[in-house]
Design a protein around this motif. Structure first.
Motif, PDB file in Angstrom:
ATOM      1  N   ALA A   6       0.766  -1.128  -0.050  1.00 40.50           N
ATOM      2  CA  ALA A   6       0.022  -0.013   0.058  1.00 40.50           C
ATOM      3  C   ALA A   6       0.913   1.273  -0.032  1.00 40.50           C
ATOM      4  O   ALA A   6       0.622   2.296  -0.736  1.00 40.50           O
ATOM      5  CB  ALA A   6      -1.006   0.041   1.206  1.00 40.50           C
ATOM      6  N   ARG A   7       2.108   1.355   0.966  1.00 39.26           N
ATOM      7  CA  ARG A   7       2.792   2.311   0.705  1.00 39.26           C
ATOM      8  C   ARG A   7       3.420   2.755  -0.457  1.00 39.26           C
ATOM      9  O   ARG A   7       3.719   3.625  -0.879  1.00 39.26           O
ATOM     10  CB  ARG A   7       3.837   2.302   1.821  1.00 39.26           C
ATOM     11  N   SER A   8       3.756   1.504  -1.382  1.00 37.50           N
ATOM     12  CA  SER A   8       4.588   1.604  -2.333  1.00 37.50           C
ATOM     13  C   SER A   8       3.622   2.225  -3.549  1.00 37.50           C
ATOM     14  O   SER A   8       4.030   3.144  -4.360  1.00 37.50           O
ATOM     15  CB  SER A   8       5.050   0.350  -3.032  1.00 37.50           C
ATOM     16  N   ASN A  10       0.827   4.009  -2.982  1.00 37.94           N
ATOM     17  CA  ASN A  10       0.859   5.720  -2.297  1.00 37.94           C
ATOM     18  C   ASN A  10       1.779   6.515  -3.231  1.00 37.94           C
ATOM     19  O   ASN A  10       1.914   7.381  -3.565  1.00 37.94           O
ATOM     20  CB  ASN A  10       0.597   5.849  -1.096  1.00 37.94           C
ATOM     21  N   PHE A  11       3.216   5.855  -2.874  1.00 35.99           N
ATOM     22  CA  PHE A  11       4.295   6.514  -3.367  1.00 35.99           C
ATOM     23  C   PHE A  11       4.294   6.642  -4.842  1.00 35.99           C
ATOM     24  O   PHE A  11       4.493   7.799  -5.312  1.00 35.99           O
ATOM     25  CB  PHE A  11       5.439   5.767  -2.924  1.00 35.99           C
ATOM     26  N   LEU A  12       3.887   5.509  -5.565  1.00 38.50           N
ATOM     27  CA  LEU A  12       3.862   5.880  -7.142  1.00 38.50           C
ATOM     28  C   LEU A  12       2.646   6.502  -7.595  1.00 38.50           C
ATOM     29  O   LEU A  12       2.828   7.179  -8.517  1.00 38.50           O
ATOM     30  CB  LEU A  12       4.029   4.480  -7.620  1.00 38.50           C
ATOM     31  N   PHE A  13       1.420   6.231  -7.079  1.00 37.95           N
ATOM     32  CA  PHE A  13       0.222   6.620  -7.516  1.00 37.95           C
ATOM     33  C   PHE A  13      -0.340   7.677  -6.602  1.00 37.95           C
ATOM     34  O   PHE A  13      -1.673   8.003  -6.742  1.00 37.95           O
ATOM     35  CB  PHE A  13      -0.454   5.555  -8.113  1.00 37.95           C
ATOM     36  N   GLY A  14       0.076   8.135  -5.548  1.00 36.17           N
ATOM     37  CA  GLY A  14      -0.571   8.902  -4.663  1.00 36.17           C
ATOM     38  C   GLY A  14      -1.356  10.251  -5.172  1.00 36.17           C
ATOM     39  O   GLY A  14      -2.379  10.552  -4.764  1.00 36.17           O
ATOM     40  N   LYS A  15      -0.787  10.858  -5.888  1.00 27.95           N
ATOM     41  CA  LYS A  15      -1.133  11.987  -6.484  1.00 27.95           C
ATOM     42  C   LYS A  15      -2.604  11.857  -7.459  1.00 27.95           C
ATOM     43  O   LYS A  15      -3.488  12.495  -7.376  1.00 27.95           O
ATOM     44  CB  LYS A  15      -0.220  12.899  -7.305  1.00 27.95           C
ATOM     45  N   PHE A  16      -2.540  10.883  -8.056  1.00 30.16           N
ATOM     46  CA  PHE A  16      -3.520  10.250  -8.760  1.00 30.16           C
ATOM     47  C   PHE A  16      -4.898   9.792  -8.046  1.00 30.16           C
ATOM     48  O   PHE A  16      -5.769  10.385  -8.415  1.00 30.16           O
ATOM     49  CB  PHE A  16      -3.133   9.061  -9.999  1.00 30.16           C
ATOM     50  N   SER A  25      -4.722   3.905   3.461  1.00 27.94           N
ATOM     51  CA  SER A  25      -4.100   4.118   4.679  1.00 27.94           C
ATOM     52  C   SER A  25      -4.490   3.059   5.829  1.00 27.94           C
ATOM     53  O   SER A  25      -5.504   2.294   5.534  1.00 27.94           O
ATOM     54  CB  SER A  25      -4.872   5.345   5.115  1.00 27.94           C
ATOM     55  N   SER A  26      -3.656   2.767   6.693  1.00 30.73           N
ATOM     56  CA  SER A  26      -3.816   1.806   7.747  1.00 30.73           C
ATOM     57  C   SER A  26      -5.000   2.392   8.649  1.00 30.73           C
ATOM     58  O   SER A  26      -4.997   3.697   8.639  1.00 30.73           O
ATOM     59  CB  SER A  26      -2.637   1.591   8.450  1.00 30.73           C
TER      60      SER A  26
END
Length: 226
Positions: A6-8, A10-16, A25-26
């Motif tokens: 999930a963190r990965s 968010n890092f890659l596609f968070g803005k989208f 999110s946890s």
């Protein structure tokens, strides 16, 4: 492992995802109580908030019943009924959609178009999805006339009536009958399509010197406590 993925993401596609108003999110990482969340209810924050409030109320041994004003098809009421299986659940709704007079108020104050159709429901269909339907009391008709003669106290009330007038009337009726430590959840407080919700909450709370807290569920609810 799942949190790392999930963190990965968010890092890659968070803005989208943020632009799409989707968040990974946890939640309650260190909460050991067994959860009872419906994975098919696509508003985790709203449902998890209801779950946690039910724990607070039930663990404190508070007395009183529960209610929802603005039931529509009963999808949220079903979970109120589930989390409070031993309490009477009052279901207030016209079951015929908005009152024309209430819609006109919203239109005249430029709060909402007041035109959405919520008439595609019925008492029978709502009761059919309740896990403890024997504890439900239907109050069909225009509120607050449908509350005439009641003498109940409440520990939790959901107000999801969309329009300014019924929301304000709901606050006027339920807050004096709310038990100390109880909660009123007002849906759509931060919904810009139904600005009457925010107007009703702010006016009522300012008039009565009451605090409230917004939460980031899908409809942008506000929580009022006593």
């Amino acid at each position: 492992m799942l949190k790392t993925i999930a963190r990965s993401v968010n890092f890659l596609f968070g803005k989208f995802f943020i632009n799409k108003k989707i968040f990974l999110s946890s939640s309650l990482d260190y909460f050991k109580k067994k959860r009872n969340i419906d994975p098919n209810y696509f508003d985790y924050v709203r449902l998890a908030t209801l779950e946690l409030l039910s724990y607070e109320i039930n663990e404190k041994g508070m007395s009183g019943n529960v209610a929802e004003l603005g039931v529509y098809k009963g999808k949220f009421a079903k979970h109120i009924n589930k989390y409070f299986p031993d309490r009477t659940l009052y279901l207030f709704d016209t079951f015929e959609g908005f009152s024309q007079n209430d819609s006109k108020v919203d239109v005249n104050m430029n709060l909402s178009p007041g035109s959405q159709n919520f008439a595609d429901t019925s008492v029978q269909n709502v009761l059919a999805i309740m896990p403890h339907a024997n504890n439900c009391i239907i109050k069909k008709g225009y509120f607050p006339e449908t509350a005439t003669g009641m003498d109940d106290k409440f520990v939790l009330v959901s107000i999801d009536a969309d329009l300014y007038s019924p929301i304000y009337s709901g606050l006027e009726y339920f807050y004096p009958r709310l038990q100390p430590g109880g909660y009123i959840l007002v849906h759509d407080y931060n919904n810009d399509n139904y600005k009457g919700s925010k107007k009703a909450v702010r006016e009522f709370c300012a008039k009565n010197n009451i605090s409230y807290m917004p939460i980031p569920d899908s409809g942008g609810s506000a929580i009022i406590t006593k």
